[in-house]
Design an enzyme around this catalytic site. Sequence first.
Site, PDB file in Angstrom:
ATOM      1  N   SER A   1      46.469  36.056  60.542  1.00 26.05           N
ATOM      2  CA  SER A   1      45.417  37.078  60.670  1.00 26.05           C
ATOM      3  C   SER A   1      46.068  38.456  60.740  1.00 26.05           C
ATOM      4  O   SER A   1      47.151  38.611  61.330  1.00 26.05           O
ATOM      5  CB  SER A   1      44.609  36.837  61.936  1.00 26.05           C
ATOM      6  OG  SER A   1      43.789  37.947  62.207  1.00 26.05           O
TER       7      SER A   1
ATOM      8  N   TYR B   1      44.585  35.129  70.731  1.00 23.82           N
ATOM      9  CA  TYR B   1      44.406  34.893  69.290  1.00 23.82           C
ATOM     10  C   TYR B   1      45.555  35.520  68.501  1.00 23.82           C
ATOM     11  O   TYR B   1      46.198  34.846  67.675  1.00 23.82           O
ATOM     12  CB  TYR B   1      43.062  35.482  68.856  1.00 23.82           C
ATOM     13  CG  TYR B   1      42.749  35.325  67.384  1.00 23.82           C
ATOM     14  CD1 TYR B   1      42.455  34.072  66.849  1.00 23.82           C
ATOM     15  CD2 TYR B   1      42.733  36.426  66.532  1.00 23.82           C
ATOM     16  CE1 TYR B   1      42.162  33.925  65.502  1.00 23.82           C
ATOM     17  CE2 TYR B   1      42.440  36.291  65.190  1.00 23.82           C
ATOM     18  CZ  TYR B   1      42.154  35.038  64.674  1.00 23.82           C
ATOM     19  OH  TYR B   1      41.870  34.888  63.336  1.00 23.82           O
TER      20      TYR B   1
END
Length: 262
Positions: A153, A168
């Site tokens: 990401s 995350y």
Amino acid sequence: MALPPYPASPFPVERTAIVTGAASPRGIGRATADRLASRGWSVVVLDLDPAASSAVAAELQQLHGVPCLGLGVDISDRPGVRDAVATVVAELPQLVALVNNAGVSSPVPFLEVSEQEWRRVVDVNLHGTFHVTQEAARVMASHRLGRIVNVSSASAQRGGGVYGRAAYSASKAALLGLARTLARELGPHGVTANSVSPGSIDTDIMGGPLTDERKEFLLRELPVGRIGTVQDVAAVIAFLVSEDAGYLTGVTYDVNGGSHIA
Ligand SMILES: NC(=O)c1ccc[n+]([C@@H]2O[C@H](COP(=O)([O-])OP(=O)(O)OC[C@H]3O[C@@H](n4cnc5c(N)ncnc54)[C@H](O)[C@@H]3O)[C@@H](O)[C@H]2O)c1
């Protein structure tokens, strides 16, 4: 002068790709599974819900005429993953590709994140990826051919995303390091390992579909002038698992419309 032998085996016509997290109807995994099946790959839809996974696999098989399989597996559960990979080996053509797409996000700020929340995210995004990758890579290495793609990401690179916070981002940054290490370790076994790093893609992982207000906010940071789609990411993954991508390994592909330019 004779060249040294190329270490990888030839690309088989009938071949299988495992795509984790591919049952989400609007997700990146589902779009990737569809694109791969359309290019002749047998696809394993590996996701939490067995019924949803089987339904997507049946749809792909009908649409593209390739054998597909849906398996309900929590990737953080090692025995479940081991059984799933054994089933794939027994029932489908040679396992050539693995797309580590399954993931969970977390919007909790670092000062407030509990150990339980931290572990929830890392258990899926990092440990789950470790489990599937090790089981699949052993099979690939035995054939001297493989393609591994980790879905990281932009959040990992720019210090948090528009939704995901520390747990995350940290877990997604770990996937970049893992792919680079796999590139070195598995290259001699004919297996490549790369990452894609999407920016904001309009899926359900950010707490539901993007509102117009959020889209407007995101667009301010996007040189290409539009929000990313699941097809934008699926196209790059499909290339990275293809035969043509055999000389690419240890690379991170930013699929972010220019929101983060490294
Ligand atoms: N959408 C974005 O903006 C964006 C940006 C960067 C990276 N990503 C990454 O892309 C990947 C796909 O996300 P998406 O946006 O399509 O979201 P999504 O929520 O639609 O898909 C995630 C899928 O992973 C599955 N999953 C979750 N935990 C699992 C587990 N333990 N075992 C097996 N499957 C599990 C879910 O059931 C779901 O189908 C994720 O890894 C995500 O972090 C998404």
